[in-house]
Structure formats: C-alpha cells, structure tokens
Enzyme design. Structure first.
Site, PDB file in Angstrom:
ATOM      1  N   GLU A  68       5.274 -15.114 -11.673  1.00 21.40           N
ATOM      2  CA  GLU A  68       4.929 -13.773 -11.217  1.00 21.40           C
ATOM      3  C   GLU A  68       4.325 -12.919 -12.323  1.00 21.40           C
ATOM      4  O   GLU A  68       3.320 -12.232 -12.106  1.00 21.40           O
ATOM      5  CB  GLU A  68       6.184 -13.050 -10.701  1.00 21.40           C
TER       6      GLU A  68
ATOM      7  N   ASN B  14      -1.409   1.227   6.150  1.00 21.56           N
ATOM      8  CA  ASN B  14      -0.617   0.184   5.514  1.00 21.56           C
ATOM      9  C   ASN B  14      -0.214  -0.797   6.596  1.00 21.56           C
ATOM     10  O   ASN B  14       0.447  -0.426   7.555  1.00 21.56           O
ATOM     11  CB  ASN B  14       0.628   0.794   4.857  1.00 21.56           C
ATOM     12  N   GLY B  15      -0.622  -2.071   6.462  1.00 20.89           N
ATOM     13  CA  GLY B  15      -0.284  -3.071   7.474  1.00 20.89           C
ATOM     14  C   GLY B  15      -1.506  -3.874   7.861  1.00 20.89           C
ATOM     15  O   GLY B  15      -2.525  -3.891   7.168  1.00 20.89           O
TER      16      GLY B  15
ATOM     17  N   GLU C 230      14.349 -19.370  -8.900  1.00 21.92           N
ATOM     18  CA  GLU C 230      14.143 -17.969  -9.247  1.00 21.92           C
ATOM     19  C   GLU C 230      13.542 -17.840 -10.648  1.00 21.92           C
ATOM     20  O   GLU C 230      12.652 -17.001 -10.881  1.00 21.92           O
ATOM     21  CB  GLU C 230      15.465 -17.211  -9.163  1.00 21.92           C
TER      22      GLU C 230
ATOM     23  N   LYS D  81       5.221  -4.572  -4.586  1.00 22.98           N
ATOM     24  CA  LYS D  81       6.675  -4.555  -4.581  1.00 22.98           C
ATOM     25  C   LYS D  81       7.244  -4.893  -3.217  1.00 22.98           C
ATOM     26  O   LYS D  81       8.184  -5.675  -3.100  1.00 22.98           O
ATOM     27  CB  LYS D  81       7.162  -3.174  -5.031  1.00 22.98           C
TER      28      LYS D  81
ATOM     29  N   LYS E  79       9.976 -16.003 -11.480  1.00 19.06           N
ATOM     30  CA  LYS E  79       9.795 -14.912 -12.428  1.00 19.06           C
ATOM     31  C   LYS E  79       8.689 -15.231 -13.423  1.00 19.06           C
ATOM     32  O   LYS E  79       7.862 -14.376 -13.755  1.00 19.06           O
ATOM     33  CB  LYS E  79      11.100 -14.627 -13.180  1.00 19.06           C
TER      34      LYS E  79
ATOM     35  N   ARG F  54       3.415  -0.158  -5.294  1.00 22.94           N
ATOM     36  CA  ARG F  54       3.191  -0.724  -3.963  1.00 22.94           C
ATOM     37  C   ARG F  54       1.803  -1.338  -3.811  1.00 22.94           C
ATOM     38  O   ARG F  54       1.543  -2.041  -2.830  1.00 22.94           O
ATOM     39  CB  ARG F  54       3.385   0.360  -2.901  1.00 22.94           C
TER      40      ARG F  54
ATOM     41  N   HIS G 108      12.173 -38.903  -7.960  1.00 20.63           N
ATOM     42  CA  HIS G 108      11.424 -39.122  -6.726  1.00 20.63           C
ATOM     43  C   HIS G 108      10.031 -38.502  -6.770  1.00 20.63           C
ATOM     44  O   HIS G 108       9.459 -38.176  -5.727  1.00 20.63           O
ATOM     45  CB  HIS G 108      12.211 -38.576  -5.540  1.00 20.63           C
TER      46      HIS G 108
ATOM     47  N   CYS H 268       0.783  -1.234   0.000  1.00 16.09           N
ATOM     48  CA  CYS H 268       0.000   0.000   0.000  1.00 16.09           C
ATOM     49  C   CYS H 268       0.821   1.293   0.000  1.00 16.09           C
ATOM     50  O   CYS H 268       1.763   1.447   0.763  1.00 16.09           O
ATOM     51  CB  CYS H 268      -0.937   0.013   1.190  1.00 16.09           C
TER      52      CYS H 268
ATOM     53  N   TRP I   2      -3.178  -2.478  -1.624  1.00 21.73           N
ATOM     54  CA  TRP I   2      -2.962  -3.907  -1.903  1.00 21.73           C
ATOM     55  C   TRP I   2      -3.778  -4.659  -0.869  1.00 21.73           C
ATOM     56  O   TRP I   2      -3.504  -4.588   0.324  1.00 21.73           O
ATOM     57  CB  TRP I   2      -1.484  -4.265  -1.814  1.00 21.73           C
TER      58      TRP I   2
END
Length: 620
Positions: free
Chosen positions: A500, A101-102, A493, A615, A497, A27, A516, A2, A75
């Site tokens: 995302e 925010n939180g 990673e 972010k 990506k 954000r 396995h 946020c 967000w």
C-alpha cells in the site's frame, strides 16, 4: 471515497470549502475543484489535477468571491484524473453545479438518452449525467428542487450527490442513494454546510465542548439547505422528521500531534487505542468480559450454530483472525470472507447465524450492502466499527465501537489493532455465555489483554531497528510474508501494508503452502518475512524458514524476544514480547507496520496518501 463540501451563508464560501476539502483529502486526491456563485449570480469554477493545494494559485488564496459554493476532491472511477473529469460538473448552460461520490450504474443508458435530446458532454465521467438530468427536468418546467429529486429517482447505484443552481438566492440540495457515500448536514446562524464526512463541517461549526447537532442522511434521503434552515425529504418528496445527532470536538478534530505523518501518529497511538477498547468492557476484578448493551440474549447466544465474519482489506484480515478466536474460545464453527464476495453468493443465513461485520469507517459499500443482505435474510448482525452513526452502526443490531478516534492515514493501523482487541473480547464473551470458557480461562485472557497496551508501548519506544532494516531492504522489489494458524492473516496484513505505502510487490501466504508453488520464487532478490513466535506451530514455521535459507533466500523473522535459536538462523530478527497465542497477532502486527512505514520513507513515497488509494471505499 471522494470528498464533498458545500456551504451557504453570509461569509465567503471559498475559504470554508477549501479548508473542508483539505480536511477530506484523505478520501481522494486525484483532482479537486470548487464552484462558487459569484456576486452577479453566475457560476465560477476552479479545478486542478492532483491535490487540493493546487487550487491555490502560486500559494495565494485569491479566491472567487461568493457566499454559496461546492467543492470536491476526487478518487477516479470513470475517467482518468484530468481537468475535464474533475468535479464540480455542470450542464449545457452552466447554470447547475454538481459534485458526486459513487457510481451511476446506469449512466450509459442515461447518457445515450441525454445525447439524443441534444445535451453536450465535456467529460468522461459517469457523474456528468447528473447535472444534465437536473437540467432536463428544469427544461420541462420543474423547479430546481423538484428536478433534483427527479434526477434521484432516475439514477441507479449507490451515490452521494450535492448540487446548486446559479442565482443570487440559492440552496444546496444533497441526496444519498444506496449505502455508499455518506452525507452529513449542519446548520448554524443562517449558515449551512454539507460534507461527506465529519471533518468537513469543522470550518463552519468550530464545535463547542458540549457538541453540535448534525443530520446524517440515510439511504433514500434528501436534504435541502438554505440560509433559513434544512428540510429533509424522502425520494417521494415526503417530509422527514430527521433525528439529529450531537457531535463533539473529539469526533472531528484532526492533528498530526508533532509527528511527520498521520500514519506514524496513528501507529504510536495504538497503546491508547487498545486501552480505550477495553474500557468498560472488562471487569478486571472478576476477570470477566462484560459487554454493556450487547443486543443478543444469553439464550440466543447459546442457540447460535455458527458465526460468519466479513470485512474488506485490512478489516478482512481482522475478521480472519476473529474466525480463529471464535472457534477456539466460543466453540462455534466460524467462517471469514470478503464482504465483496459474500454479498453476491447468496449465503445460507438464518436466525441462528451471527454475522460480525468488521469495519473502520462503517461506509464501505461492499460491507454495508452485505450487512443489508444479512438483515433481509433474518440473521443476527453486529458490527465492530470506528464511526458512531455510520451506515454500518445503523444497520447492525449492536455495535462494538473502536473508540480509536479519527484515522487519517489511508493504510489502516490503529483501527486494525483495535479490531483485534474487540474480537478477542467478543469471542471471550461468547465463550463465557456458552460455557466453553471457565472463570479461570476468562481471567487469563483478561489479564493478558490488560498487559497489551504496555507491551505495544514498549515495542514503539525505540524504532531504530526498523530504520536500519529499511535502509537495507528498501531496494527490494519483492517480498513474501509467511505465517501459520492465527498468524497467517497477519502475514497477509503485513504484505498489504508494504504494498500500500511503498509500492513494493508483496504477497502474504500460508507458510504450509510454500512447497506447493511459492518456493519456486525464492532467490537472492526475494526477501521473505516469516512470523515465527513461540507458539504451537513454531517448529512448522522454522522448517519453512530452513527451506528458504537452503535456497539462498534472505529471511526476516518476527519472533519471540530472547529466541536465540531463531535469531541464529535468519538474516534479521524483529522481536516481540512473549504472550498467549491468541494475543500474538496484536503484538506481531506492530513490527510489520513500522517496517512498511520506514521502507516507504526510504523510497520517498507519500505515506499518508499513497497513489490510487482512498481511505473509505464507497464504490464497488
């Protein structure tokens, strides 16, 4: 997450707040809203579901007139994105506006009490209890500032909160609780501005080359901003003599630089990011890593018994690479773990334990809370971080700053490469001090690192291969990324990506675990990307590739340039330059970033602002 912007002064608040929100949209972009105190002293609200530009009617900035206001880009945590759940929130009598925010951890308990007292709620959010708590305090005779402080003593959890009260003469009150949700405050010429991140203050300050002083709130600190100035207090109401920090334009300015997306710009900036990370940390003539102001003495480094690396998301993958580097170069037992798990398992830490927190923003709630725990247990603590003055840099004994510049794309790219560079430097430095590396070995590492900016630049010079691959593979809905040893985290990673920004289901896996279970997934609809550079585990990965091909799987491989044997056994080859094994992760990352980017473009995805992501994760 946020974004928060607040303004008080003598100009129209709307355009200043709107520009600040646009600069903070990375954000959060589920919904947005602005509240302005108009010239009659009344609160006026405008909200939208979706991105900040929805606040502009038909493309016209027909803004609400007034010189004090609050803005927010959300967000979602509690409550779906909707007009009612968008901030700012207000109280029963519409005299208070609040942005938050939180997470208010005790909001159910607080809400029950407020409902019993006759308060009426209009949203599903936890944030709305804040405005009603302030109202409750004022109904008991407290002034706005005291009621705001009283609210801060009642709310539990990590939060950043800003509020204002209707009326011609106004103030903004801002509060930081715990270690999530940053707040930065600036004041100039009878104008004040509050933001959740540095870009928010640019519309007011228009920074001078020599910089401007700003205040960053620490946990448990409050700021009261009026046209006359700023007062800082603690939660008990005591005055704080706040030490301001000078920020310069380079800390704040954001521009795509002619690229279609911030993510592509940031990928292309990686050669400079690696070079910047090396600057003043390497004595190229002597062939040594030098870390000025490293906070741990040589004797204490020698006495270390183990290293623990923590991070979240992309930073966790960097930490996992760092574990290999520390063990190999420094001769120390090392672990890498998600900060979100580390903070809850009561790990054994003492003064001979070095904890390395890998961060980007330095404000990620789980990482910051884990760092606080390390301090309480007496461990040695350093951070690799991109934001000077962030909570992580203030908690750590010392910081290796990335110096990557602001990263706007939600999917981290250049900060990951820079973190890998700094982990190489740090592990080499520890090895030098501990005597596990001799001068010749250090020189080889330093000389190889010096070549990385050029090698990465050469890989970025022509991206037509990745455009072609994207046209072929963008219709696949499943990807399996395989790697071994130091490259296994790079496989994870690469999968991160892709998922995302393209919303393709992708999984990173240790290649040795294929037999396995995961091999059951192989068919013509599953694309497999294998990391197969010419290193000590090359033959092992080649065997895994053959297992996939034997089951009619489609295989892409990141391999060493000129490896014709590998190229002949896979469907597509993504070449990287030859390099020492410890540096292959830096180079192997680049093709995975470019592939994910171009596949996302082919699928029509929002590359810079992928759905459901923000972010900086400042909530659990």
């Amino acid at each position: 997450m946020c974004g928060i912007v607040g303004y008080i002064g003598h100009q129209d608040a709307w355009p200043i707040i709107l520009e600040g929100l646009q600069r903070l949209e990375y954000r959060g972009y589920d919904s947005a809203g602005i509240a302005i105190i108009d010239h009659a002293g009344e609160l006026q609200f405008r909200k939208t579901v979706g991105k900040v530009n929805g606040l502009i009617s038909n493309g016209q900035e027909d803004w609400i007139q007034g010189s004090i206001g609050l803005g927010h880009t959300r967000w979602a945590t509690h409550g779906r994105p909707s007009h009612a759940n968008a901030h700012p929130h207000t109280d029963c009598s519409r005299r208070i506006a609040v942005v938050h925010n939180g997470i208010v951890e005790n909001f159910l308990e607080l809400k029950r009490g407020l409902l019993a007292s006759g308060h009426r709620f209009s949203s599903e959010t936890d944030s709305e209890v804040i405005s009603h708590l302030i109202e409750e305090g004022m109904d008991r005779g407290l002034d706005f500032e005291a009621a705001f402080l009283n609210m801060g003593q009642a709310v539990q959890g990590s939060s950043a909160i800003t509020a204002m009260l209707r009326g011609e003469e106004g103030m903004l009150c801002a509060l930081r609780l715990g270690y999530a949700g940053g707040i930065v405050v600036a004041h100039r010429e009878n104008q004040g501005i509050i933001g959740s991140d540095l870009p928010a203050i640019l519309p007011l300050l228009r920074l001078q080359p020599l910089g401007e002083p700003v205040g960053f709130l620490d946990a448990g600190e409050m700021a009261v901003v009026t046209r006359e100035g700023v007062k800082y207090r603690d939660l008990a109401g005591n005055h704080i003599d706040k030490q301001l920090r000078v920020v310069v334009p380079e800390d704040v300015l954001i521009d795509k630089g002619g690229y279609r997306h911030f993510m592509l710009k940031e990928i292309m900036e990686q050669p400079q990011s690696v070079a910047g990370a090396l600057r003043e940390r390497v004595d190229f003539e002597a062939g040594l890593v030098v870390l000025p102001d490293f906070p741990i003495s040589d004797q204490d480094v020698t006495n270390l018994q183990r290293v623990m690396l923590i991070g979240c998301g992309t930073s966790l993958h960097a930490a996992q690479v760092g574990r290999h580097l520390v063990e190999r170069l420094a001769g120390l037992p090392a672990e890498a773990e998600s900060a979100s798990e580390f903070r809850y398992r009561d790990p054994y830490i003492d003064e001979r334990t070095l904890v390395i927190a890998v961060a980007q923003s330095g404000e990620t709630a789980d990482t910051v809370s884990a760092m606080q725990m390390v301090r309480e247990k007496g461990g040695r603590l350093i951070t690799i971080c991109n934001v000077d003055g962030s909570q992580a840099t203030r908690l750590a004994e010392g910081t290796l700053l990335m110096r990557s510049g602001i990263e706007i794309g939600v999917a981290s790219t250049k900060t990951f490469i820079t973190a890998l560079t700094l982990l190489n430097l740090l592990a080499t430095y520890l090895g030098q001090v501990r005597g596990t590396l001799d001068r010749q070995q250090s020189r080889q590492i330093v000389d190889s690192l010096a070549q990385c900016p050029r090698l990465i630049g050469e890989m970025l010079a022509d991206t037509t291969l990745y455009q072609r691959l994207a046209r072929r593979f963008h219709t696949y809905n499943n990807f399996l990324f395989l790697g071994r040893g130091i490259n296994a985290p790079i496989a994870m990673e690469g999968a991160l990506k892709l998922k995302e920004i393209s919303y393709i289901h992708a999984e990173g896996y240790h290649a040795g675990e294929m037999k396995h279970g995961p091999i059951a997934l192989i068919d013509q609809g599953m694309a497999t990307l294998a990391l197969a550079p010419r290193d000590a585990l090359y033959d092992k990965v080649v065997n895994n590739i053959k297992e996939v091909k034997a089951r009619d799987g489609v295989v892409l491989a990141v391999g060493t340039q000129g490896d014709e044997e590998l190229a002949g056994m896979v469907d597509e080859m993504l070449p990287i330059p030859a390099a020492p094994e410890i540096l292959i992760p830096l180079l192997a990352t680049v093709p995975l970033q470019l592939l994910a980017y171009h596949i996302a473009l082919q699928r029509g995805c929002d590359v810079d602002q992928p759905r459901n992501l923000a972010k900086t994760v400042t909530v659990e």
